[in-house]
Design a protein around this motif. Structure first.
Motif, PDB file in Angstrom:
ATOM      1  N   TRP A 166      -5.502   4.921  -5.033  1.00 10.07           N
ATOM      2  CA  TRP A 166      -5.337   3.804  -4.101  1.00 10.07           C
ATOM      3  C   TRP A 166      -5.361   2.475  -4.850  1.00 10.07           C
ATOM      4  CZ3 TRP A 166      -3.959   2.530   0.682  1.00 10.07           C
ATOM      5  CH2 TRP A 166      -4.318   1.280   1.166  1.00 10.07           C
ATOM      6  N   VAL A 207       0.853  -1.193   0.000  1.00 14.43           N
ATOM      7  CA  VAL A 207       0.000   0.000   0.000  1.00 14.43           C
ATOM      8  C   VAL A 207       0.890   1.244   0.000  1.00 14.43           C
ATOM      9  CG1 VAL A 207      -1.954  -1.078   1.161  1.00 14.43           C
ATOM     10  CG2 VAL A 207      -0.141  -0.091   2.553  1.00 14.43           C
ATOM     11  N   PRO A 208       0.453   2.306  -0.666  1.00 14.88           N
ATOM     12  CA  PRO A 208      -0.822   2.509  -1.368  1.00 14.88           C
ATOM     13  C   PRO A 208      -0.844   2.000  -2.799  1.00 14.88           C
ATOM     14  CG  PRO A 208       0.428   4.544  -1.403  1.00 14.88           C
ATOM     15  CD  PRO A 208       1.242   3.561  -0.589  1.00 14.88           C
ATOM     16  N   VAL A 245      -4.452   3.510   6.941  1.00 15.58           N
ATOM     17  CA  VAL A 245      -4.684   2.119   6.567  1.00 15.58           C
ATOM     18  C   VAL A 245      -4.733   1.276   7.833  1.00 15.58           C
ATOM     19  CG1 VAL A 245      -3.957   0.231   5.084  1.00 15.58           C
ATOM     20  CG2 VAL A 245      -3.285   2.581   4.518  1.00 15.58           C
ATOM     21  N   ALA A 254      -8.912   1.339   4.063  1.00 17.84           N
ATOM     22  CA  ALA A 254      -8.234   2.604   3.765  1.00 17.84           C
ATOM     23  C   ALA A 254      -9.236   3.739   3.942  1.00 17.84           C
ATOM     24  CB  ALA A 254      -7.690   2.603   2.347  1.00 17.84           C
TER      25      ALA A 254
END
Length: 322
Positions: free
Chosen positions: A160, A65-66, A133, A150
């Protein structure tokens, strides 16, 4: 259960180790990156693990992530602005796997069979968006469910995408080239109709093609010693409930199901063929993703997370003896 595995009087390099268990399953999650470092079923490893006091050898268990996978040249345009991310895969001049795996995540909750950690994206030039997150791992009789949430705290939309990078254990303890032999009798099923074609030098997508021959893994073929993948697939085949599942079966009779919810659009597979022996995990990386490589540039399956919006993805593991 919260275990602090002390190494010479210090916390391990991967931080606090959060141990949970339920029935046939037990797991360990690290403070660093909210990594699922250990997952066992009836005492057998389902994941290729690593020393908690060492460096993470090959993105094992990373929460991507992201964004998962690569962004070409580390640059992308989003809603009228150009952003430049740090290059961290220098030989291919790409940004790779986001930044959550680099950070220590904050513990939110811990029970006997569940642990929840969170990370707030720092203000960085290449990704200035204020996203929090939260990852929750929960064990029950069926296995492990990972819920990733998220939340956009900012006042502008944020790009995202999500993925994870588990190495499914082949049941052996081989190293180097022996891993290729140990993987060979395993079978792998990937529920996708389309294979992503990439530039062989940079592993960036150049197009797609229908699966056929070596790229058609829907029926769970035996991998064989010639298997060499660092590939993505898309156009997933789903069950009636909207989920999709990869299946990995080992010679010791353990079958691992890795499933994803309706937000999972793509899968990546890496056999680690030719990797340095010191970092190659004893298994195969099978990676569910909401978008495959370069999504920040192409926009393909990219989530536009609006202010105050929440985007949730669930993936999970189940195991059985066959």
């Amino acid at each position: 259960m919260h275990t602090n595995e002390m190494m010479g009087g210090a916390v391990p390099r991967t931080g606090q180790q959060y141990s949970i268990r339920h029935g046939d399953y037990e797991a360990v999650v690290t403070e660093l990156g909210a990594i699922l470092r250990v997952l066992k079923y009836r005492g057998k490893d389902l994941l290729a693990s690593f020393n908690p006091d060492g460096t993470v050898p090959c993105s094992n268990g990373n929460v991507l992530v992201p964004f998962p996978n690569r962004i070409e040249d580390g640059t992308y345009d989003f809603q009228g602005h150009t952003y430049t991310l740090p290059i961290d895969e220098h030989d291919r001049n790409t940004a790779i796997h986001g930044y959550g795996y680099r950070a220590y995540w904050g513990l939110q909750a811990l029970t006997e069979d569940s642990v929840s950690l969170s990370w707030r994206v720092p203000d960085m030039g290449g990704y200035p968006f204020d996203v929090v997150v939260t990852v929750t791992y929960t064990l029950d009789d069926q296995g492990l469910t990972m819920t990733t949430r998220a939340l956009n705290l900012g006042d502008e939309a944020a790009p995202w995408a999500f993925g994870i990078h588990p190495w499914l254990a082949n049941g052996k303890q081989g190293v180097g080239d022996q891993i290729q032999k140990d993987n060979a009798p395993c079978t792998l099923s990937i529920p996708c109709r389309t294979h992503v074609v990439v530039d062989p030098d940079r592993l960036l997508p150049t197009g797609t093609e229908p699966v056929q021959g070596r790229t058609d893994l829907r029926q769970g073929p035996v991998l064989g010693e010639d298997a060499k993948f660092d590939d993505a697939w898309t156009d997933v085949e789903r069950d009636d409930d909207g989920t999709c599942s990869a299946w990995f079966t080992r010679p010791d009779g353990i079958r691992i199901q890795l499933w994803g919810d309706e937000t999972i659009t793509s899968w990546q597979v890496c056999t680690g063929t030719g990797f340095d022996a010191g970092m190659r995990p004893a298994g195969v990386a099978v990676e569910p993703m909401t978008a495959y490589a370069n999504a920040f540039r192409t926009g393909r399956n990219l989530v536009i997370l609006q202010p105050a919006a929440v985007y949730t993805t669930q993936v999970g593991y189940r195991a059985q003896e066959v």
